[in-house]
Enzyme design. Sequence first.
Site, short mmCIF file in Angstrom:
data_model
loop_
_atom_site.label_atom_id
_atom_site.label_comp_id
_atom_site.label_asym_id
_atom_site.label_seq_id
_atom_site.Cartn_x
_atom_site.Cartn_y
_atom_site.Cartn_z
N ARG A 169 38.47 70.84 97.97
CA ARG A 169 39.38 69.89 97.31
C ARG A 169 40.09 70.57 96.15
O ARG A 169 39.50 71.39 95.44
CB ARG A 169 38.60 68.67 96.80
CG ARG A 169 37.87 67.91 97.87
CD ARG A 169 37.06 66.78 97.26
NE ARG A 169 35.98 66.40 98.13
CZ ARG A 169 34.89 65.75 97.73
NH1 ARG A 169 34.76 65.42 96.45
NH2 ARG A 169 33.94 65.44 98.58
N ASN A 196 22.31 77.52 91.11
CA ASN A 196 22.04 78.84 91.69
C ASN A 196 23.01 79.95 91.28
O ASN A 196 22.68 81.13 91.47
CB ASN A 196 22.03 78.74 93.21
CG ASN A 196 20.91 77.84 93.72
OD1 ASN A 196 19.74 78.14 93.56
ND2 ASN A 196 21.29 76.72 94.33
N MET A 213 30.57 79.06 97.40
CA MET A 213 30.65 79.94 96.24
C MET A 213 29.96 81.27 96.49
O MET A 213 30.36 82.31 95.93
CB MET A 213 30.04 79.24 95.02
CG MET A 213 30.06 80.07 93.73
SD MET A 213 31.71 80.65 93.22
CE MET A 213 32.41 79.11 92.60
N GLY A 257 24.17 72.56 94.02
CA GLY A 257 24.03 73.88 94.64
C GLY A 257 24.58 75.04 93.84
O GLY A 257 23.89 76.04 93.61
N GLU A 260 18.91 63.01 93.77
CA GLU A 260 19.57 61.73 93.91
C GLU A 260 18.72 60.73 94.67
O GLU A 260 18.76 59.53 94.40
CB GLU A 260 20.93 61.93 94.58
CG GLU A 260 21.91 62.70 93.71
CD GLU A 260 23.22 63.00 94.40
OE1 GLU A 260 24.16 62.20 94.24
OE2 GLU A 260 23.32 64.02 95.10
N ASN A 301 20.75 57.64 102.99
CA ASN A 301 22.09 58.11 102.59
C ASN A 301 22.88 58.34 103.86
O ASN A 301 22.73 59.36 104.53
CB ASN A 301 21.97 59.40 101.77
CG ASN A 301 23.31 59.89 101.25
OD1 ASN A 301 24.37 59.41 101.66
ND2 ASN A 301 23.29 60.86 100.37
N ARG A 349 22.40 54.64 99.33
CA ARG A 349 23.50 55.20 98.57
C ARG A 349 24.80 54.62 99.08
O ARG A 349 25.09 54.63 100.27
CB ARG A 349 23.54 56.72 98.71
CG ARG A 349 24.72 57.35 97.98
CD ARG A 349 24.90 58.80 98.33
NE ARG A 349 26.03 59.39 97.60
CZ ARG A 349 26.94 60.17 98.14
NH1 ARG A 349 26.90 60.48 99.41
NH2 ARG A 349 27.92 60.66 97.41
N GLY A 375 25.74 74.85 90.57
CA GLY A 375 25.24 74.74 89.21
C GLY A 375 23.82 75.25 89.05
O GLY A 375 23.48 75.84 88.02
N HIS A 415 29.54 60.71 91.67
CA HIS A 415 28.33 61.49 91.36
C HIS A 415 27.50 60.83 90.27
O HIS A 415 26.68 61.48 89.62
CB HIS A 415 28.68 62.92 90.91
CG HIS A 415 29.21 63.80 92.00
ND1 HIS A 415 30.03 64.88 91.75
CD2 HIS A 415 29.03 63.78 93.34
CE1 HIS A 415 30.35 65.47 92.88
NE2 HIS A 415 29.75 64.82 93.86
N LYS A 436 20.92 60.94 106.12
CA LYS A 436 19.88 61.62 105.35
C LYS A 436 18.90 60.57 104.87
O LYS A 436 19.30 59.48 104.45
CB LYS A 436 20.50 62.35 104.15
CG LYS A 436 19.53 63.21 103.36
CD LYS A 436 20.26 63.93 102.23
CE LYS A 436 19.32 64.85 101.45
NZ LYS A 436 20.01 65.52 100.32
N ASN A 452 29.58 71.44 96.64
CA ASN A 452 30.85 71.51 97.36
C ASN A 452 31.85 70.54 96.74
O ASN A 452 33.03 70.81 96.62
CB ASN A 452 30.65 71.22 98.85
CG ASN A 452 31.89 71.49 99.66
OD1 ASN A 452 32.46 72.57 99.61
ND2 ASN A 452 32.34 70.49 100.41
N GLY A 453 31.35 69.37 96.37
CA GLY A 453 32.08 68.48 95.48
C GLY A 453 31.61 68.76 94.06
O GLY A 453 30.45 69.10 93.85
#
Length: 406
Positions: free
Chosen positions: A251, A344, A293, A340, A394, A8, A101, A342, A190, A15, A221-222
């Site tokens: 964003r 936690n 968040m 992240g 992913e 990625n 990716r 969703g 996504h 990554k 974050n997105g």
Amino acid sequence: MSVVLVVNSGSSSLKYSLIDMDREAPLGEGLIERIDQDAGAISHTIRRLSDGDAAPTVLDVTKKSERTIADHDEAFAVMLEQFETYGPALAEHPPLAVGHRVVHGGARFFAPTLVTDAVEQSIGELEVLAPLHNPANLAGIRAARAVFEDVPHVAVFDTAFHQTLKPAAYTYAIDAAFAEKHRIRRYGFHGTSHKYVSEEAAAFLGRDLTSLRQLVFHLGNGASVTAIDGGRSVETSMGFTPLEGLVMGTRSGDLDPAVLVHIARVAGYSTDEIDTLLNTRSGLKGLAGHSDMRDILAGLDAGEASATLAFDVYVHRLRAYAGAYIAQLGGVDVISFTAGVGENAARVRAQALDGLGFLGIEIDQARNETRSHGIRRISTDASSVSVLVVPTDEELEIARQTLSVI
């Protein structure tokens, strides 16, 4: 052992994950950050799996270091160096294929695709639709193909899962000829995560994927939400770019397009300045000064007005999309939260579905607030809608799709 290397490649990062596909478990993975900056950061983790277990024990050993990394070619060489120095040795676990990716496949790519010179060229031609992502994705592909010349390379596109959208869902109401000329339509993103989570949710519930109406909230974050009917994406919040839709870390999400005209007129902003404002200085950061968040929730607990407003705007948008997409589906059987935030943020999950009790959605507070690394149900046993937390993977989904091609 069937092994796939997943790459990625981001604008300033690389990554990677070497995955044993017999167990669907990573053997080693890492992240190389701050490429083409003063001090690159390298993190490499060796996954030591116990033998013979249905659920293998994982013993992680992480190595961290810093050095200057000039470009993606050098980053790829650093990745190989990490495997050679710390393991697992690629000579002992040679990849059958390399999965990549790619953020934007436009309308051309609707499935995982074997990379050829012609496919490389097409990905390059799509850079105009994703100038921050596709060039970096392509750099990773080229670096990998130069090193792994004798194995197939497969591109997995974030947009591909959403190619099942109907014209009514992906068409913008602007001049049709102009839109066609400039390829302006809703593409969605996504997709790899939404596909993986929806399939994992069906398996967890023991239900036939083709019989389920699902909502998947990918909140990192997105952030995006997708309505999935029978395993097919029928509506999704991100559009021509990943800027449309939900409020995100930096964003704005949905915005009256006349605001852009107003900004150009009254503030004299250039197109690049508007792009920076909406993509990096908006969302939670624009409202409260923090894109994470966790910081917003801490500010909320401290009674900070800006954090309270940011949280309220964020969950208001989630509820609005939930209601709209449930209407598009004609009801819903499963709602899943991932990524992240969703996975936690229990308060976000609870507030996102607040007021939807008339649909038979009931959240179990204790289940919702219990932290766990695996997939779990957070709805009550009496709830007519199953609400789940499903950790996304992913890299594994890319590896699965890569194997499906070869």
